[in-house]
Design an enzyme around this catalytic site. Structure first.
Site, short mmCIF file in Angstrom:
data_model
loop_
_atom_site.label_atom_id
_atom_site.label_comp_id
_atom_site.label_asym_id
_atom_site.label_seq_id
_atom_site.Cartn_x
_atom_site.Cartn_y
_atom_site.Cartn_z
N HIS A 15 -18.87 -2.86 -31.89
CA HIS A 15 -18.35 -1.54 -32.23
C HIS A 15 -19.32 -0.84 -33.17
O HIS A 15 -20.48 -1.24 -33.30
CB HIS A 15 -16.95 -1.67 -32.84
N HIS A 298 -10.75 2.15 -38.15
CA HIS A 298 -11.45 2.24 -39.43
C HIS A 298 -10.55 2.84 -40.51
O HIS A 298 -10.67 2.51 -41.69
CB HIS A 298 -12.72 3.06 -39.27
N ARG A 441 -31.65 -19.40 -55.78
CA ARG A 441 -32.51 -20.13 -54.86
C ARG A 441 -33.76 -19.29 -54.63
O ARG A 441 -33.67 -18.13 -54.23
CB ARG A 441 -31.81 -20.40 -53.52
N CYS A 611 -23.59 -26.52 -50.84
CA CYS A 611 -23.56 -25.05 -50.72
C CYS A 611 -23.60 -24.58 -49.27
O CYS A 611 -23.83 -23.41 -49.01
CB CYS A 611 -24.70 -24.41 -51.51
N HIS A 747 24.49 -21.35 -54.53
CA HIS A 747 23.78 -22.61 -54.30
C HIS A 747 23.52 -22.81 -52.80
O HIS A 747 24.20 -22.24 -51.95
CB HIS A 747 24.57 -23.79 -54.87
#
Length: 831
Positions: A15, A298, A441, A611, A747
């Site tokens: 899309h 959207h 990293r 990770c 109850h």
């Protein structure tokens, strides 16, 4: 000509947003690039968003990119990495069916006889406001404007103006709004979109207004014919940008639906475009009823991101006569309550109180550190790629960042980022983190993540090739620049450094030398920087596992990259459909390897995290906890659920599970072991302060039962408060639970209660309990599990005997606070 073959990985098909991103990726190359959907036998220029959308590509369709031109080899290398690794990230996560399923109407509401209209839930929540009808505007006046010699000039001016407006909005927006606006900008800048309007003017002699509308109708017809609901719902985007073009070209034909919200409003419309939604004052938008909007439009995505409740399935003519009246839009139960009376308004006030309690508790739970049920500590952190993702990750409960993919700064550009740009990006995330750790990293580029400006030759097998730490010596200046930027930023927070793709001690020793050189340079240059930095490595190459003890002498921590490690351990390319079924980290060999890494590192005082995708898989959390991992790093939306699950797990039981899993002979045996594993339920007391309330201002019996059942949901004693409430009401139908003396004891024995509970509400004023025993000032609700046997009778009998005692009753009514009531009951009752 070179070809990339793949299956479409997008759950919602190709899309507007992923088409825009793919177009952006393809447009940076001189080569001609053709996208082919083999199921549809449809071809498209891959540098045209509109053409890509028109292929009707759905999830798992067989597709290919044909690349032909002077830079085809580089283009294929970069685009292949994008398609196989990052393309899926361009799609949006849609709400589950469960999130869009209306709850049955609670008895505490239905008993109040509200005037209700029933609809379908599109975005959950509750909103209170005035019903306001938004009429659709006809485009006939634009279609009737005759052709003019100035039409071509006016079209170019309108396109440029709309692009300028969208760019301005992009600078002011973020999140989902920015993504959708980017897709709209891509559509109006698409050669096919504007080109078709021009063709309609020149070949069919249509006026500009008629040509814009005809183009809109043609594109919408093609999308409407798609087999995908998601693609059919992109019609709204095409209509949106087309109508904006018309309004810019002829501003004097001002649309009637230019709405200003001056008070809390429930907006009722046939449909609403994204630009119309973004133009509204969301502070006064209490909810929306949209007759024709689909679940993946959207506009709906924007509404969910803004926490605006939405219903559909209500015909406008059924609502029009109520325009101007107050209403409650309940997108939990899927109803619209018209002109609510005091009792109905009171129900929703209680519902809002419970929602506020739940939101506060969720925020507190997210902020808590992660522990197992027996207090085993484990860090739950996030994987991110940009500094902009950090605040959202921390809001989800991330205790830090376990993987900051710095290579994202190097990609999709013509030259490397300089030191200052990197420093500012790293500093931004550290400032957002406070004292939380951020693991940067270093650049994992080359190989499968090709960077054109580095001119690294194409390789047959990039995953096993020249990448990450292996390229650092050749590009030492580039690496040194990154180290300097990270060290400078590290003086502003808890920064840690992680090196990817390490396979030998020589590599890490070289890196440590470069770090020292960078520190010397920064001192010489007089720049603020960290004098030292915590250093770790990615464990993704199997050779490292056999010399972990040696690495412990040189680094501070290890983070297992489960994705690449699995590939390398089994010699399996997970992107190759013929062998990808072999890609499975939950096997005896992989688990034994993890066990060896963790054991060796712990013996030498080092911590170990993970990770890769495995770290966020809730099914395997008991194994990861049992193996002794110290940190789990994952995509941030998974964090709340993982933290919640962790609190239910006993680390000793998980350790035994992991031991048994490592003794299994196959992945199937491990999966069977996991299926049979049942975490021991957290035991909660029958009486607890969290379920006792004094001076509650309820107007009726319904509010009391609604609040007490809802509170059990807030406190995690039931996951089904509506169903539990229904069981309470069914018991009330048999005989009213008013017992006299101003006391009621509703109850039930119910399958919907996880932890049997006694809930107490002492009221600020008496309420009618619809009982011969008179009004009630004290409600004691018993909700016991279906498997409690006769325990409910024992509990009920004890309470009843005590309540006959006048002194006991007076003590309950005179107690100063909830704690005093709890102390009294714990002293007087035995369960």
């Amino acid at each position: 000509m070179l070809t990339i073959q793949f299956l479409c990985p997008l759950p919602n098909g190709l899309h507007a947003r992923p088409a825009w991103e793919l177009k952006e990726q393809c447009s940076q190359w001189q080569s001609e690039i053709t996208f082919i959907n083999h199921r549809q036998n449809a071809k498209a220029d891959a540098k045209s968003s509109l053409a890509l959308i028109g292929t009707g590509t759905l999830f798992n369709d067989s597709c290919s990119l044909n690349i032909s031109g002077s830079d085809e080899e580089q283009a294929r290398r970069v685009l292949e990495e994008y398609i196989l690794v990052r393309f899926i990230d361009s799609d949006s996560v849609q709400p589950t069916q469960a999130e869009l399923t209306a709850h049955p109407l609670p008895r505490s509401l239905s008993r109040l006889n509200p005037d209700l209209l029933y609809g379908n839930v599109l975005a959950s929540g509750v909103g209170v406001g005035t019903l306001t009808l938004l009429q659709s505007d006809s485009l006939d006046s634009y279609r009737a404007i005759p052709a003019s010699a100035q039409d071509s000039t006016r079209l170019e001016h309108s396109l440029a103006t709309l692009a300028e407006q969208l760019n301005q909005q992009l600078r002011e927006r973020d999140g989902e709004s920015k993504t959708i606006l980017s897709a709209h900008l891509s559509l109006i800048q698409d050669d096919e979109f504007a080109g078709n309007i021009r063709r309609l003017m020149t070949e069919q002699h249509q006026g500009l207004g008629a040509a814009i509308i005809s183009n809109m109708e043609q594109v919408c017809a093609k999308l409407s014919a798609s087999a995908s609901d998601y693609l059919r719902e992109r019609v709204s985007d095409i209509r949106d940008i087309s109508e904006q073009l018309l309004h810019i070209t002829w501003p004097e034909l001002k649309p009637r639906n230019n709405l200003v919200l001056e008070k809390p409003t429930i907006l009722v419309a046939e449909d609403l475009t994204p630009s119309q939604f973004l133009s509204l004052d969301l502070k006064n938008l209490a909810g929306m009823i949209l007759e024709k909007t689909g679940r993946t439009s959207h506009t709906l995505i924007l509404a969910r991101a803004s926490a605006i409740p939405v219903l559909s399935g209500l015909p406008l003519d059924a609502i029009a006569r109520y325009a101007g009246q107050p209403a409650v839009l309940d997108a939990q139960c899927g109803v619209l309550a018209i002109n609510p009376n005091d009792a109905v308004s009171g129900y929703y006030q209680v519902a809002q109180t419970l929602a506020d309690k739940r939101q506060k508790q969720q925020a507190q739970a997210a902020a808590q550190l992660a522990y197992s049920r027996d207090n085993k500590r484990i860090d739950i952190v996030a994987n991110i790629g940009t500094a902009l993702e950090a605040p959202g990750a921390f809001a989800n409960g991330a205790e830090g960042v376990g993987l900051f993919r710095t290579e994202m700064l190097y990609m999709d550009r013509d030259s490397a980022p300089d030191e200052q740009e990197q420093f500012e990006a790293y500093q931004q995330v550290l400032l957002a983190a406070g004292d939380k750790p951020i693991i940067f990293r270093t650049m994992d580029i080359g190989g499968d993540k090709s960077i054109p400006y580095l001119n690294i030759p194409q390789e047959e097998n990039p995953f096993l090739g020249y990448r990450a730490v292996r390229i650092y010596p050749e590009f030492a200046g580039l690496f040194r620049t990154q180290l300097r930027a990270i060290l400078r930023a590290a003086s502003f927070g808890n920064a840690q450094l992680m090196i990817p793709m390490v396979h030998s001690l020589d590599q890490i020793l070289w890196v440590k030398g470069e770090i020292q050189k960078a520190i010397v340079e920064l001192k010489r240059d007089g720049l603020r920087h960290a004098e030292t930095i915590t250093l770790g490595i990615m464990v993704e190459v199997p050779s490292v596992c056999y010399i972990i003890d040696h690495f412990c002498d040189e680094v501070d921590f290890f983070s297992i990259g489960s994705n690449d490690m699995t590939q390398y351990l089994y010699a399996v390319d997970r992107n190759n459909p013929r062998v990808s079924p072999l890609y499975n980290p939950i096997t005896p060999s992989f688990l034994r390897m993890l066990q060896q890494i963790v054991t060796t590192a712990h013996q030498r005082g080092k911590w170990v995290g993970i990770c890769g995708e495995l770290g966020g898989e809730s099914r395997y959390l008991p194994l990861l906890l049992g193996l002794g991992l110290d940190e789990l790093s994952m995509s941030s939306p998974r964090i709340p659920a993982v933290k919640s699950q962790l609190r239910q797990l006993d680390s000793e039981a998980c350790r035994e599970l992991a031991r048994q899993a490592c003794e299994c002979r196959s992945a199937q045996e491990i999966e069977a072991l996991l299926t049979a594993f049942t975490p021991e339920e957290d035991v909660r007391p029958l009486l607890a302060l969290e379920n006792i309330f004094v001076d509650q201002d309820f107007s009726n019996k319904e509010q009391a039962i609604q609040f007490l059942c809802g509170n059990l949901g807030v406190n995690g004693r039931t996951e089904h408060p509506f169903e539990l409430e229904e069981d309470v009401w069914q018991r009330e139908e048999i005989v009213t639970t008013g017992v006299g003396f101003g006391v009621a004891i509703p109850h039930t024995k119910s399958q919907w209660i996880r932890h049997s509970s006694i809930s107490i509400a002492r009221l600020a004023k008496p309420v009618d309990w619809q009982s011969e025993m008179g009004e009630v000032e004290l409600v004691i609700m018993l909700t016991l599990g279906a498997n409690e046997g006769m325990n409910h009778v024992k509990v009920f009998s004890q309470l009843a005997r005590k309540l006959v005692n006048k002194n006991f009753r007076q003590s309950l009514f005179a107690a100063q606070d909830a704690q005093s009531i709890l102390t009294l009951l714990e002293t007087e009752l035995t369960f």
